[in-house]
Every structure is written in C-alpha cells, then in structure tokens.
Design a protein around this motif. Structure first.
Motif, PDB file in Angstrom:
ATOM      1  N   PRO A  21      -4.578 -20.803  16.927  1.00 55.83           N
ATOM      2  CA  PRO A  21      -4.091 -20.933  15.457  1.00 55.83           C
ATOM      3  C   PRO A  21      -4.601 -22.538  15.158  1.00 55.83           C
ATOM      4  O   PRO A  21      -4.255 -23.352  15.914  1.00 55.83           O
ATOM      5  N   ILE A  22      -5.554 -22.375  14.274  1.00 64.43           N
ATOM      6  CA  ILE A  22      -6.141 -23.985  13.831  1.00 64.43           C
ATOM      7  C   ILE A  22      -5.790 -24.111  12.329  1.00 64.43           C
ATOM      8  O   ILE A  22      -6.032 -22.983  11.751  1.00 64.43           O
ATOM      9  N   PRO A  23      -4.960 -24.880  12.070  1.00 67.65           N
ATOM     10  CA  PRO A  23      -4.366 -24.685  10.877  1.00 67.65           C
ATOM     11  C   PRO A  23      -5.112 -24.739   9.617  1.00 67.65           C
ATOM     12  O   PRO A  23      -5.136 -23.799   8.956  1.00 67.65           O
ATOM     13  N   HIS A  24      -6.263 -25.475   9.615  1.00 64.87           N
ATOM     14  CA  HIS A  24      -7.265 -25.373   8.406  1.00 64.87           C
ATOM     15  C   HIS A  24      -8.024 -24.204   8.347  1.00 64.87           C
ATOM     16  O   HIS A  24      -8.230 -23.510   7.313  1.00 64.87           O
ATOM     17  N   LEU A  25      -8.556 -23.669   9.505  1.00 71.32           N
ATOM     18  CA  LEU A  25      -9.283 -22.537   9.841  1.00 71.32           C
ATOM     19  C   LEU A  25      -8.398 -21.311   9.404  1.00 71.32           C
ATOM     20  O   LEU A  25      -8.687 -20.531   8.568  1.00 71.32           O
ATOM     21  N   GLY A  26      -7.188 -21.294   9.721  1.00 67.88           N
ATOM     22  CA  GLY A  26      -6.331 -20.203   9.602  1.00 67.88           C
ATOM     23  C   GLY A  26      -6.051 -20.084   8.204  1.00 67.88           C
ATOM     24  O   GLY A  26      -6.286 -18.994   7.745  1.00 67.88           O
ATOM     25  N   SER A  27      -5.675 -21.078   7.375  1.00 72.55           N
ATOM     26  CA  SER A  27      -5.358 -20.870   6.152  1.00 72.55           C
ATOM     27  C   SER A  27      -6.678 -20.720   5.237  1.00 72.55           C
ATOM     28  O   SER A  27      -6.386 -19.942   4.316  1.00 72.55           O
ATOM     29  N   LEU A  28      -7.710 -21.106   5.744  1.00 78.83           N
ATOM     30  CA  LEU A  28      -9.052 -20.925   4.703  1.00 78.83           C
ATOM     31  C   LEU A  28      -9.253 -19.328   4.792  1.00 78.83           C
ATOM     32  O   LEU A  28      -9.510 -18.766   3.693  1.00 78.83           O
ATOM     33  N   SER A  29      -9.271 -18.801   5.827  1.00 82.39           N
ATOM     34  CA  SER A  29      -9.554 -17.561   6.024  1.00 82.39           C
ATOM     35  C   SER A  29      -8.660 -16.543   5.259  1.00 82.39           C
ATOM     36  O   SER A  29      -8.780 -15.668   4.589  1.00 82.39           O
ATOM     37  N   THR A  30      -7.251 -17.191   5.791  1.00 80.46           N
ATOM     38  CA  THR A  30      -6.267 -16.189   4.745  1.00 80.46           C
ATOM     39  C   THR A  30      -6.380 -16.268   3.383  1.00 80.46           C
ATOM     40  O   THR A  30      -6.176 -15.291   2.852  1.00 80.46           O
ATOM     41  N   ILE A  31      -6.749 -17.522   2.752  1.00 74.94           N
ATOM     42  CA  ILE A  31      -6.865 -17.339   1.266  1.00 74.94           C
ATOM     43  C   ILE A  31      -8.073 -16.676   0.904  1.00 74.94           C
ATOM     44  O   ILE A  31      -8.105 -15.906   0.023  1.00 74.94           O
ATOM     45  N   ARG A  32      -9.287 -16.544   1.764  1.00 71.55           N
ATOM     46  CA  ARG A  32     -10.397 -15.767   1.462  1.00 71.55           C
ATOM     47  C   ARG A  32     -10.014 -14.444   1.572  1.00 71.55           C
ATOM     48  O   ARG A  32     -10.219 -13.627   0.517  1.00 71.55           O
ATOM     49  N   LEU A  33      -9.070 -13.943   2.482  1.00 70.90           N
ATOM     50  CA  LEU A  33      -9.055 -12.573   2.753  1.00 70.90           C
ATOM     51  C   LEU A  33      -7.930 -12.070   1.505  1.00 70.90           C
ATOM     52  O   LEU A  33      -7.998 -11.187   0.823  1.00 70.90           O
ATOM     53  N   ARG A  34      -6.917 -12.875   1.205  1.00 65.95           N
ATOM     54  CA  ARG A  34      -6.085 -12.601   0.061  1.00 65.95           C
ATOM     55  C   ARG A  34      -6.813 -12.475  -1.242  1.00 65.95           C
ATOM     56  O   ARG A  34      -6.503 -11.607  -1.844  1.00 65.95           O
ATOM     57  N   THR A  35      -7.764 -13.401  -1.600  1.00 68.84           N
ATOM     58  CA  THR A  35      -8.429 -13.094  -2.673  1.00 68.84           C
ATOM     59  C   THR A  35      -9.291 -11.829  -2.610  1.00 68.84           C
ATOM     60  O   THR A  35      -9.312 -11.076  -3.526  1.00 68.84           O
ATOM     61  N   LEU A  36      -9.801 -11.346  -1.473  1.00 65.06           N
ATOM     62  CA  LEU A  36     -10.560 -10.069  -1.340  1.00 65.06           C
ATOM     63  C   LEU A  36      -9.695  -9.019  -1.527  1.00 65.06           C
ATOM     64  O   LEU A  36      -9.967  -8.167  -2.255  1.00 65.06           O
ATOM     65  N   LEU A  37      -8.358  -9.086  -1.159  1.00 64.90           N
ATOM     66  CA  LEU A  37      -7.338  -8.262  -1.061  1.00 64.90           C
ATOM     67  C   LEU A  37      -7.097  -7.878  -2.860  1.00 64.90           C
ATOM     68  O   LEU A  37      -6.855  -6.814  -3.179  1.00 64.90           O
ATOM     69  N   ARG A  38      -6.692  -9.231  -3.309  1.00 66.49           N
ATOM     70  CA  ARG A  38      -6.567  -8.968  -4.665  1.00 66.49           C
ATOM     71  C   ARG A  38      -7.446  -8.636  -5.569  1.00 66.49           C
ATOM     72  O   ARG A  38      -7.360  -7.604  -6.269  1.00 66.49           O
ATOM     73  N   LEU A  39      -8.764  -8.663  -5.181  1.00 66.48           N
ATOM     74  CA  LEU A  39     -10.019  -8.119  -5.662  1.00 66.48           C
ATOM     75  C   LEU A  39     -10.004  -6.723  -5.895  1.00 66.48           C
ATOM     76  O   LEU A  39     -10.178  -5.916  -6.583  1.00 66.48           O
ATOM     77  N   ARG A  40      -9.620  -6.272  -4.296  1.00 65.58           N
ATOM     78  CA  ARG A  40      -9.655  -4.868  -4.191  1.00 65.58           C
ATOM     79  C   ARG A  40      -8.487  -3.928  -4.993  1.00 65.58           C
ATOM     80  O   ARG A  40      -8.776  -3.023  -5.559  1.00 65.58           O
ATOM     81  N   ARG A  41      -7.502  -4.841  -4.919  1.00 68.22           N
ATOM     82  CA  ARG A  41      -6.301  -3.998  -5.922  1.00 68.22           C
ATOM     83  C   ARG A  41      -6.820  -3.942  -7.292  1.00 68.22           C
ATOM     84  O   ARG A  41      -6.462  -3.054  -8.024  1.00 68.22           O
ATOM     85  N   ILE A  42      -7.262  -5.109  -7.950  1.00 70.84           N
ATOM     86  CA  ILE A  42      -7.717  -4.939  -9.171  1.00 70.84           C
ATOM     87  C   ILE A  42      -8.616  -3.876  -9.441  1.00 70.84           C
ATOM     88  O   ILE A  42      -8.574  -3.273 -10.574  1.00 70.84           O
ATOM     89  N   LEU A  43      -9.741  -3.932  -8.688  1.00 68.74           N
ATOM     90  CA  LEU A  43     -10.934  -2.571  -8.712  1.00 68.74           C
ATOM     91  C   LEU A  43     -10.040  -1.488  -8.719  1.00 68.74           C
ATOM     92  O   LEU A  43     -10.729  -0.244  -9.263  1.00 68.74           O
ATOM     93  N   ALA A  44      -9.151  -1.319  -8.097  1.00 67.27           N
ATOM     94  CA  ALA A  44      -8.349   0.071  -7.729  1.00 67.27           C
ATOM     95  C   ALA A  44      -7.567   0.530  -9.006  1.00 67.27           C
ATOM     96  O   ALA A  44      -7.096   1.440  -9.371  1.00 67.27           O
ATOM     97  N   HIS A  45      -7.234  -0.581  -9.718  1.00 69.15           N
ATOM     98  CA  HIS A  45      -6.353  -0.528 -10.983  1.00 69.15           C
ATOM     99  C   HIS A  45      -7.173   0.314 -12.085  1.00 69.15           C
ATOM    100  O   HIS A  45      -8.404   0.121 -12.389  1.00 69.15           O
ATOM    101  N   ARG A  46      -6.564   1.760 -12.660  1.00 73.97           N
ATOM    102  CA  ARG A  46      -7.348   2.571 -13.641  1.00 73.97           C
ATOM    103  C   ARG A  46      -7.798   1.688 -14.813  1.00 73.97           C
ATOM    104  O   ARG A  46      -8.808   1.939 -15.445  1.00 73.97           O
ATOM    105  N   GLY A  47      -7.043   0.937 -15.334  1.00 74.31           N
ATOM    106  CA  GLY A  47      -7.032   0.225 -16.685  1.00 74.31           C
ATOM    107  C   GLY A  47      -8.132  -0.753 -16.511  1.00 74.31           C
ATOM    108  O   GLY A  47      -9.074  -0.626 -17.307  1.00 74.31           O
ATOM    109  N   PHE A  48      -8.222  -1.314 -15.466  1.00 77.87           N
ATOM    110  CA  PHE A  48      -9.688  -2.319 -15.265  1.00 77.87           C
ATOM    111  C   PHE A  48     -10.878  -1.646 -15.161  1.00 77.87           C
ATOM    112  O   PHE A  48     -11.707  -1.864 -15.689  1.00 77.87           O
ATOM    113  N   GLN A  49     -10.812  -0.278 -14.246  1.00 74.94           N
ATOM    114  CA  GLN A  49     -11.886   0.684 -14.232  1.00 74.94           C
ATOM    115  C   GLN A  49     -12.338   0.952 -15.718  1.00 74.94           C
ATOM    116  O   GLN A  49     -13.587   0.928 -16.036  1.00 74.94           O
ATOM    117  N   ILE A  50     -11.376   1.765 -16.400  1.00 74.21           N
ATOM    118  CA  ILE A  50     -11.784   1.964 -17.735  1.00 74.21           C
ATOM    119  C   ILE A  50     -12.512   0.904 -18.746  1.00 74.21           C
ATOM    120  O   ILE A  50     -13.324   1.189 -19.095  1.00 74.21           O
TER     121      ILE A  50
END
Lengths: 773, 118
Positions: free
Chosen positions: A52-81
């Motif tokens: 656990p390196i504080p800055h490294l850990g938080s950095l990747s967590t933020i990135r991954l959270r963004t990716l996850l959010r992106l994925r959720r948005i892409l899966a949304h049918r309204g967004f797709q249409i």
C-alpha cells in the motif's frame, strides 16, 4: 522495500496490458474491450493491496473508478440510443453535405470513417442488450433474420424507387441523390449485419466451450479489424503497407470462418418438421446474403437498372462499414450452406435421435419420480407406462414379489390378463438369478411364454429390477408384436431404466416403512401416556409417613406397577408388582393387575384373600410362561403397624430403629404360577410394628439385576448397604441415594435394562393423627 | 454370540439337560427348543442340571412354567438339580421350590424319578 512495491505495481501493469491485448485480439465487439478494462481493475487492485503506497493506490483507484463509471454509462440504454442517434445524424449530415465528390482530405475521410465505425459499435451494444436477453431457438433465430432481411429489402426498394440515383459505369455516383440513398439504406443494412452476427453467435455458441468461444471472438475481432483496415485504406489509397495486411487478415478470417461454419450442433435436436422449415428459411437467408453482398455490376445485371446495389451504396457511405457487411454476408452465406447440408443429412436420422432422446427423457422423468412419487401404486403404473413408451413396446407389465411373483401393473394389458401370458415364477427364477435383462427374439418359442400367437407377443424383453445388487424387487416385461423387436441398444436403455426404477421402488418402500415406524412410535407414545395414568398421579399424603415412589420402564411401556388404595380412615392398602418380561405384553398384564388391585383390594383387603383372588383371576388370562410377582401390604395408622404378604416378589428391606436393615423374606409363590390351593398355602403374611425412624424399601428386580459394564449385577448386598447408609434420611432422599448409587454402579453412560420401580415408606418422628387421601 | 448352551445326556430313561451360561430373554428360546425336542422324543422325565448355569432371568423361569403342566399331564416331571446358590436364590424367591423338586445333584434327581411321584 520500495523496489518491491514498484515491482508489484509493474507486474500489475503488465498483467493489465496482457489482458487488454489478449482480449482485444479476440475481440467479440467493443463490449469485450470494456470487460477487459473491468478485469484490469482487479489485477491493479491486487498489487496495491500487497504494497500500500498512499499516492499510488489512490491514483489507480481513481482511474479505475472512472473506467468503471464509463462502463456503466456505456451499458445504459438511454445513452446508447442517444449516442447512436447523434453519431448517425452527424455522419448522415456530413455525407449529404459532402455530396458525391471525394473527401476534402484523407484526414477528414479517416475521421469520418472512425465516426461511422464508432456509431455502429454503439449500435452493436444496443442491439446486443435488446436481442440477446433470451436465447432463441434455431427456428426463431432464422425467423428473426428473415424478418430483418425483409425490413431491409423494403427500405432498400423504397430508397431506390423513390430516389433516382445510382452509379455510372466507372462506379462513380451520378447524383447527390445517391448520397441520400446510401444514408437511408446503409444503417439498416449495417444493423441487419450486426443482428446476423448476434443471432449466428447464439447458434454457433450453443455449446459453449473455451475453444468455440475463442474461435468465434477471434473471427468477429478479425472482421472488425478488417473493416478498420479498409477504412484506413480508403482514406490513404496509396499506402503500400495495407494490401499485405488485408490479405493476411482475409486468409485468417477465411480459416476462422471455416471452423465456425461447421458448428451446427443445434441441428440434431430439431424435429423433422422443424428441420424442413429451417432449411427453407436458411435458403431464403442465403439468397438475401448473396443479393446484399453483390457488387454494383451484379446488381445491375440482376436489377437491370443502373441503380446502386446495396453493397455499392454501403461502400459509398463508408468503405469500412462496407467491408464489415461484406464479410458478415459472406460468412452467413457459408453458414447457411453448411446448415442446409447438415439439416438435409440429419433429416433421415431424426426419428432415431428423437427416440433415443425419448428414452433418455423417460429415464430422467423416472429420476424425478424417485423424488416426487411416494405412492407405490402410482409409481408402478408410471414405471410400466414410461418403460413401454420409451421402448415403443406394445405391452408392458411389472411383476413384483409380495411374497409370490405377481403382476402389479400393466400397460395396454390388464394385470390379471398378463398373469396368463407368461410363467412369472420361471422367469423370476431365471432372470432373477442372472440379474441381467433377458431378450427373447422369438418369444412364442420359449417354453416359459404361455401366450398364444394371437396375444401379440413376438419378442419379449425381461428386465429384472434389483436394488443394491442384491434383492430382486421386481421384473419388467416388455413385449412387441414383431420378432427380434429389441436390439442391443434397447437392452442397454432398459438396464439403465431398471436401475432408476429400482431406486424409485426402494425409496417408496423405505418411505412406507418410515411411515409405519412413525405410526408405531405414535402408538407407543400413546401407550406410555395411558400407562402413566394407570400409576398413581399423586402419592398419598400421610401424617406420619413419608412416601416416595418412582417407576421407569425399560422401553416405552413396562410391566411394573405400584399403587395405593385407601380402605377406611385408618388403613391404606398398597401394592408393588412386576410382570415377568418387558415391553408391550408386560404392559397389558400390568393393566390387568391394576384393575384387580383397584377393585379387589376394596372388597377383600386381607392380604391372603387379595392375593388368592388375584391369582385366580390372573392365572386364567396369563400365558403359562408369564407370572407376576407382588408385594401387597396394608398400613394401619391406628395400630402403627404394617401387614405384608410377598408373592414371589423381591424381598422388601426393613430398617427398624436400633437394628440393622434386613430383607423380609417371607414365603410366597408368584401370582399366575399355580391355581391350586397350594398358592394360598404358600403365602406367609407378616405384621410389623412401625415407629418413628423406621423405613421400608420396596423395589422390583430391575434394581438388583441392573448390570455394570463388566456384567456384574447390582445385587442385594449393595442394596442393603445403601439403605443402611441412607436410612436416617427422608423417603425422597433415600430414593435419590439409591438411584444415585445404582447409576454410579452401572456407569453414567448406561441405561437400566429392565423396568425399575422403587417405593419407600419412612415413618416420621412426631406427627398427629393419621389422615388419608 | 450366545453364551448359553444346552447339553443332552441320558441317565437310564431320564433325559438330563445340562445348562451352561446365562438363561435370559434372548437365550430362553434355545432352552424352549431343548424341551420341545424332549417332548417330541417322548421323553417326559427331565432333569435340568444347573451346575454351570450362571444366571437366570424371569424369561428363563417362564420356560419351566410353560411346559411343566403338559409334561406332568404326560406322567413326567422336570426336576432341577445342582443349582448355584445365586441362581437357586432366584428360584427360591419366586417360590419355585413349592412347584418343583430342586435337589443338590443330578443323581439325587434321577433317584427321585425312580422312587416315583410324590
């Protein structure tokens, strides 16, 4: 430390890259790319949690959270249409504005192509979420595709008839209207191609294994890649590096397609009619794909007018998209071809396959029955019926031994009638000993078959139903009206069927036994309750005497009895008796003894009279080997005395103040042993004066005959010693110390193995006039 | 498993059943069978030799009672001999000495048959 953390992070990155690369190379549509991003999330989180390196850990967590959010948005049918609609509008607007001329610059052309591919990437996600929720049957899949094709044809026909357009001989669009045509028809054809891929995926991946999924994803990924390469090639036609890539991709795609087109395992499950319909629909789809994949020259020949072919219109819209649709149409064409061939080849064997399937189903349904049906009657009928149906037998009947072999159920034949058809006993003996199915090709020639030629038993299959490889539970007879009607396959199926049937029958039998046991347990519970009521519910409360009593049967019910009857104001009769033997029979005689005591003691209270009467009555009803030992006594409060008579019973212990405890061993024959006057003569009646501190202990042989782990009996000596040791106590305490001593002797784990009764009388110090209850 | 056995011997016309082990509810049937066998053979003068009988339960005593009436009606008898003290005590408590002749030795018992019914 630091280098370790860095290493583990690097390892995470490497793993993520590898995952991305592998997934991307086997891309099954953009969706899988997103999947791979989600997967990296896990592998990145791993090294972070290890170091656990504080800055490294938080950095990747933020990135991954963004990716996850992106994925959720892409899966949304309204967004797709919304995304699809806006991209479509943008590309259409550009196309129309650009008109028939070439693109302004290669960069702009490439950007447009990328936009178009992105547009259809989103459409893929949308269609996948709409059409891939359920798994359509092959018929449904082909039907959906035909409907899709028809929709496209209508749009296409409308576009080329309503709008004059098309291409000249050099393949150049002749008017701005061609752009309109392409903008109208291209999205429909692209959407249809995506639908084609999605539906074919359902068919090809019907049996999902790692291999099938991999080849499929590789092929789809290849098609998308080829489309992208084509898009780049159309923007930069001079680039020399592209043609070899195109060729390599083309060869790879052909190889992958060659594998995928033979994945037609769904064919075998269809019925003959379904196969015929599927063949027709596949032909229709083939024709459509041929037409849709035609070049403008072919279309001109086919349509005999210079309008744009679907393919030409599409290529005009976007070369990449055109390439994609082209590949998909070609693949579909090939797949339809193999499907048609496979369907045609499988058409004649449909019946066989269905029959095998029917047999398997019969076995499975019987397996369900094992769990569900507990009614034996219903079970035997189901076994016979499903066996007959699975084997297409004319007649079937089941023979079970209870205790002689007898027909218990018949299919297409009454049990009574089938009894006459064969010699069940002989078959039972022969097939039962072999425990193997017996297949008679010419049943009528067998001496054990008693049926005549009119009965319709030409071939006979006899299958023993044996549980645990031991006992033959039953025997299944299957008859056909042709000779040699059962083949080796049938015998194998019948054997499997018999194993299931044995399980079902065995289960039913065990359940019946369980129910019966449950019923008996309930009955015994009732018996115990009733017997409990035969014993005194409340001990008499006496002024000068402490009374304690206990009775414990070895089983649910027993033969021990003790009771009190008040004779008059001063006298109380009591009894302790023990029927020889244990259990239910003893309990019945105990009940008889109770009746006699309760009635006779009142009218003939004298010990000699009472025992003589009891002996006479009981001698009549007791089995010769059964007898009852009794101690009967009368407590006289006024005279402070007790009169006792012992009829074969274990001698009571008396402990008089000032003298050691001793057994009262008066003479006396057990009740039920002799009916002559000898009995009365044998009985010796004794009277003892009782004063404060004196005690009397009555018991049954369950006490003295209880054994410890070494087989040693508790015995009279221990009893006497224990009474001596506890004689100063109250009645309850004497009883408790006796029971404790006994339990200690036999060991805490053991239970008494005989009925055990204790009755203790202890004359108290002081007290007033006696009162009886 | 059973620790009970019956040995058949003969002293002149008298059948001697020598019991060994423990006669309880489980082994009583074996003793029953032995007496049944004497009955079918028409041997109604029976001496039960209890020298090696270690234990008897109420079920064992019941066997004597089950047959005695019939055997006596045939003119025979069951006489009991050579019981160990502990086992004799069980017979005695129930009053068996009133119903049966219980003597010290098998010879004594056979002699009693010779002197005829009492």
């Amino acid at each position: 430390m630091w280098s370790d953390q860095r290493l583990s992070f690097l390892r995470g990155i490497l793993y993520a890259c590898k995952t991305l690369f592998v997934t991307q190379s086997s891309l099954g549509g953009p969706w899988h790319l997103l999947h791979s991003i989600g997967r990296c999330n896990i592998c990145l989180a791993w090294p972070v949690s290890v170091a656990p390196i504080p800055h490294l850990g938080s950095l990747s967590t933020i990135r991954l959270r963004t990716l996850l959010r992106l994925r959720r948005i892409l899966a949304h049918r309204g967004f797709q249409i919304a995304a699809f609609a806006s991209l479509l509008l943008a590309t259409a607007a550009y196309q129309v504005l650009k008109g028939v001329g070439p693109h302004a610059s290669p960069g702009l052309s490439l950007a447009f192509q990328v936009l178009v591919l992105a547009c259809y990437g989103v459409l893929w996600l949308l269609l996948e979420s709409v059409f891939c929720r359920d798994r359509p049957t092959p018929i449904q899949a082909f039907w959906h595709l035909l409907v899709g094709a028809a929709v496209y044809l209508v749009v296409y026909a409308a576009a080329i008839t309503a709008i004059t357009g098309g291409f000249n001989e050099d393949g150049q669009p002749i008017a701005i209207s061609t752009a309109f045509q392409s903008v109208l028809t291209a999205p429909v054809l692209a959407a249809f191609s995506i639908l084609l891929l999605l539906r074919l995926r359902g068919l090809i991946l019907q049996r999902r294994t790692r291999a099938t999924v991999r080849t499929w994803r590789l092929m789809v990924g290849g098609i998308v890649l080829a489309a992208a390469v084509e898009a780049v090639a159309s923007a930069y036609p001079e680039a020399t590096i592209l043609p070899p890539i195109k060729i390599t991709l083309g060869v790879g795609l052909v190889a992958l397609a060659a594998i995928n087109v033979f994945r037609v395992s769904w064919v075998v499950r269809l019925t003959a009619t379904q196969k015929a319909w599927t063949i027709l629909m596949a032909i229709g789809l083939m024709v459509f794909c041929f037409f849709a994949g035609l070049s403008s020259a072919g279309a001109e020949w086919l349509l005999s007018r210079p309008s744009g072919s679907p393919q030409a219109l599409l290529e005009f819209h976007s070369a990449g998209l055109g390439q994609f649709v082209n590949f998909v149409c070609q693949f579909t064409f090939a797949y339809c071809l193999t499907s048609i061939l496979s369907l045609t080849f499988h058409l004649p064997t449909t019946g066989d396959f269905r029959r095998r399937e029917g047999e398997m189903e019969a076995i499975y349904s019987l397996t369900d029955l094992v769990r569900e049906v507990f009614d034996r009657e219903q079970l035997v009928h189901t076994i016979v019926r499903s066996a007959a149906e699975a084997q297409s037998a004319n007649m079937a009947w089941l023979v079970m031994a209870n205790p002689y072999p007898r027909v218990v159920a018949g299919h297409n034949v009454a049990p009574e009638a089938s009894q006459e058809l064969v010699n069940c006993n002989e078959f039972w003996k022969d097939a039962g000993a072999a425990r193997e199915p017996l297949n008679l090709d010419r049943a009528l020639l067998d001496p054990r078959v008693t049926a005549d030629a009119r009965a319709g038993i030409e071939s006979l299959l006899v299958v023993p139903i044996a549980a645990h490889r031991k006992k033959v539970l039953g025997m299944l007879f299957l008859a056909k009206d042709v000779d040699a009607g059962f083949v080796a396959d049938d015998v194998r199926t019948a054997r499997a069927f018999a194993a299931q049937a044995a399980l079902a029958l065995d289960n039913a039998r065990m359940l019946e036994e369980l129910v019966e046991k449950e019923r008996l347990t309930r009955e015994l519970d009732i018996a115990r309750e009733v017997q409990g009521r035969l014993l005194p519910q409340k001990l008499p409360a006496l002024d000068r005497i402490d009374v304690a009593a206990t009775s414990q049967p070895a089983y649910e019910v027993g033969g021990d009895y003790h009771d009190f009857v008040a004779l008059d104001g001063d006298r109380l009769a009591f009894i302790v008796s023990d029927v020889s033997g244990k259990g239910t029979s003893a309990a019945f005689y105990m009940a008889g003894m109770q009746g006699i005591f309760r009635s006779v003691a009142r009218i003939a209270p004298d010990p000699l009279d009472f025992l003589t009467h009891a002996n006479l009555v009981l001698y009549e009803s007791l089995e010769r080997s059964v007898y009852i030992t009794v101690i009967y006594g009368i407590i006289d409060h006024r005279r402070q005395a007790i009169t006792l008579a012992r009829a074969g019973h274990c001698p009571a212990v008396i402990a008089h103040q000032g003298s050691p405890a001793r057994f009262l061993r008066s003479r006396g024959l057990g009740v039920g042993l002799d009916r002559s006057s000898r009995f009365r003569k044998s009985i010796e009646v004794e009277t003892f004066d009782m004063g404060p501190g004196d005690s009397l202990v009555f018991y049954t042989d369950g006490l003295v005959e209880s054994r410890n782990g070494d087989g040693e009996e508790y015995g009279f000596d221990r009893l006497l010693a224990c009474v001596e040791a506890s004689r100063h106590l109250g009645a309850e305490d004497i009883q408790a110390s006796l029971l404790d001593d006994l339990q200690h002797f036999i060991g805490s784990q053991r239970r008494y193995d005989d009925d055990l009764t204790l009755l203790i009388l202890k004359w108290r110090h002081g007290g007033g006039q006696a009162a009886l209850v | 498993m059973s620790n009970f056995s019956v040995a058949f011997t003969r002293q002149g016309s008298i059948r001697v059943l020598s019991l060994t082990g423990e006669l309880d509810a489980h082994t009583a049937t074996e003793f029953e069978k032995a007496i049944e066998r004497c009955k079918t053979n028409g041997e109604f003068s029976i001496v039960v030799d209890g020298e090696h009988l270690a234990y008897i339960s109420s079920a064992g005593l019941g066997v004597f009672m089950a047959f005695i009436e019939e055997i006596r009606s045939e003119g025979g008898d069951i006489k009991i001999a050579a019981l160990q003290d502990r086992v004799y005590n069980v017979f005695d408590l129930l009053g068996f000495p009133i119903l049966f002749e219980i003597v010290g030795t098998v010879e004594e018992a056979t002699r009693l048959f010779a002197t005829g019914p009492q």
